[in-house]
Design an enzyme around this catalytic site. Structure first.
Site, mmCIF file in Angstrom:
data_model
loop_
_atom_site.group_PDB
_atom_site.id
_atom_site.type_symbol
_atom_site.label_atom_id
_atom_site.label_comp_id
_atom_site.label_asym_id
_atom_site.label_seq_id
_atom_site.Cartn_x
_atom_site.Cartn_y
_atom_site.Cartn_z
ATOM 1 C CE1 TYR A 11 39.528 129.310 90.408
ATOM 2 C CE2 TYR A 11 40.783 129.498 92.457
ATOM 3 C CZ TYR A 11 39.750 129.925 91.637
ATOM 4 O OH TYR A 11 38.943 130.951 92.047
ATOM 5 C CG ASP A 31 50.572 121.511 86.228
ATOM 6 O OD1 ASP A 31 50.393 120.454 86.867
ATOM 7 O OD2 ASP A 31 49.961 122.569 86.473
ATOM 8 C CB ALA A 76 54.386 124.357 90.236
ATOM 9 C CB SER A 119 50.507 132.489 100.511
ATOM 10 O OG SER A 119 49.404 132.332 101.370
ATOM 11 C CE1 TYR A 143 50.926 127.052 100.262
ATOM 12 C CE2 TYR A 143 49.901 128.607 101.778
ATOM 13 C CZ TYR A 143 50.231 128.233 100.493
ATOM 14 O OH TYR A 143 49.889 129.036 99.447
ATOM 15 C CE LYS A 147 53.241 129.060 97.900
ATOM 16 N NZ LYS A 147 53.510 129.076 96.454
ATOM 17 C CG PHE A 171 45.127 138.837 101.159
ATOM 18 C CD1 PHE A 171 46.325 139.313 100.623
ATOM 19 C CD2 PHE A 171 44.902 139.022 102.512
ATOM 20 C CE1 PHE A 171 47.277 139.953 101.423
ATOM 21 C CE2 PHE A 171 45.839 139.668 103.318
ATOM 22 C CZ PHE A 171 47.029 140.128 102.774
ATOM 23 C CG ASN A 172 40.999 134.118 102.023
ATOM 24 O OD1 ASN A 172 41.835 134.813 102.580
ATOM 25 N ND2 ASN A 172 40.528 133.004 102.558
ATOM 26 C CG PHE A 206 35.148 126.119 110.697
ATOM 27 C CD1 PHE A 206 34.393 125.029 111.100
ATOM 28 C CD2 PHE A 206 35.863 126.012 109.507
ATOM 29 C CE1 PHE A 206 34.346 123.855 110.345
ATOM 30 C CE2 PHE A 206 35.828 124.854 108.745
ATOM 31 C CZ PHE A 206 35.066 123.779 109.157
ATOM 32 C CG ASP A 284 40.410 129.905 110.706
ATOM 33 O OD1 ASP A 284 41.183 129.927 109.727
ATOM 34 O OD2 ASP A 284 39.325 129.292 110.711
#
Ligand code: WQD
Length: 319
Positions: A11, A31, A76, A119, A143, A147, A171-172, A206, A284
């Site tokens: 993406y 990839d 990747a 990240s 994860y 990073k 970020f997001n 959430f 979170d």
């Protein structure tokens, strides 16, 4: 320039690939097509390859030589936080093992520039209004740890053999730069809500009792095309001799709550849906927003698109 983009069929990677092709670079995508889509890479060359496999170094060296590669953009990776908690060895094998092979081949083939996809997960649960790159990183899942280790690996390679590097802490990420490059995975808030609406279910929130203005979690949503542009800015930065930093937040500096994202989705979709308030999700942080002063000052990059354009483009591109 000749650029090898690992994860270029994904993406985010496919947005980077398209921008590079548009500006006339030669692009080679490495990839494994496990989650990537070949149709996304356009005129780029595909080298189908799992970076963590035993033959990866030889395959990468062959590609570096064949295409006279000048630089690598390394995206990747496995990126599901929950899965990383359940399968930490797999995450270290894939994300760290893959990077060992990539850097080994780069050193052998004398490819000395890399932009690394890091990240905001490296920060963990920071209790600050806006996170600056100088904050001590305390990732709370495998994860995020992979990073952070990746950032250390490129920094070590820089000291040992002169690798020029920039790590981008995303970020997001959401939205779509082109309708055919939509986020087809259903792993983050926006695609999750779209899926719920398509199935006539109420989207879940959430937690509505966080210490935030409306009680829901606040995140820094950055448009994927802005993020892709940041990679090109980072690549150009590596050419400069006056580089000050190697780690950059990529966000907007503006926080949006889950309720604000949902309100935007109501506006754009025209669907007046209800939500279901669920318990807080483990791990979170209430608020995670970028301090974006460094990337603006040093790379001359800033986000041009806001939440409205993120949701509008994501909705227009939804499958
Ligand atoms: C956003 C907000 C949820 C789904 C993750 C990774 C992070 C980075 C980006 C890669 C949170 C809330 C979600 C739902 C909800 N990935 N939410 N209902 O957790 O901020 O970040 O993706 O580098 O490392 O952790 O993103 O999209 O999962 O959640 O209320 O159905 O939406 O609680 O506050 P997150 P997300």
């Amino acid at each position: 320039m000749s650029i090898l983009v690992t994860g270029g069929a994904g993406y985010i990677g496919s947005h980077v690939v398209r921008l590079l092709l548009e500006r006339g670079d030669q692009v080679i995508v490495a990839d494994d097509i496990s989650s990537g889509v070949v149709g996304r890479i356009g005129q780029a060359e595909l080298v189908q390859l799992d970076l963590s496999s035993t033959d990866a170094v030889a395959s990468l060296n062959a590609a570096f030589e064949k295409y006279s590669v000048d630089a690598v953009i390394h995206l990747a990776a496995r990126k599901q936080v929950g899965e990383s908690v359940l399968r930490p060895e797999f995450y270290f094998e894939q994300n760290i093992g893959g990077m060992v092979n990539l850097l080994t081949a780069m050193q052998q083939s004398k490819v000395s520039k890399i932009v690394f996809s890091s990240s905001a997960a490296t920060y963990g649960m920071p209790d600050v209004v806006a996170v600056s790159e100088d904050l001590i990183c305390q990732p709370i899942n495998p994860y995020g740890q992979t990073k952070l280790i990746g950032e250390w690996m490129v920094a070590n390679a820089s000291r040992a053999w002169g690798l020029k590097h920039a790590s981008l802490r995303y970020f997001n990420v959401a939205g779509a730069g082109w309708p055919d490059l939509a986020d087809t995975a259903v792993m983050n808030l926006v695609p999750i809500v779209f899926k719920a609406l398509a199935e006539n279910r109420q989207p879940a929130v959430f937690g509505d009792d966080y210490p935030t203005p409306d009680g829901s979690c606040v995140r820094d949503y950055v448009h994927v095309l802005d993020l892709a542009e940041a990679h090109l800015a980072a690549l150009d930065y590596l050419e400069r001799e006056d580089r000050q930093s190697s780690v950059f937040n990529v966000g907007t500096g503006v926080g949006s709550s889950v309720f604000e994202v949902l309100a935007e989705i109501r506006r754009v979709s025209g669907i007046d849906f209800e939500t279901s308030i669920e318990p807080r999700r483990a791990g979170d942080p209430p608020r995670l927003c970028a301090d974006v002063s460094r990337i603006k000052k040093e790379l001359g990059w800033e986000a041009k698109r806001g939440l409205a354009e993120i949701i509008e483009t994501a909705w227009a591109a939804r499958s």
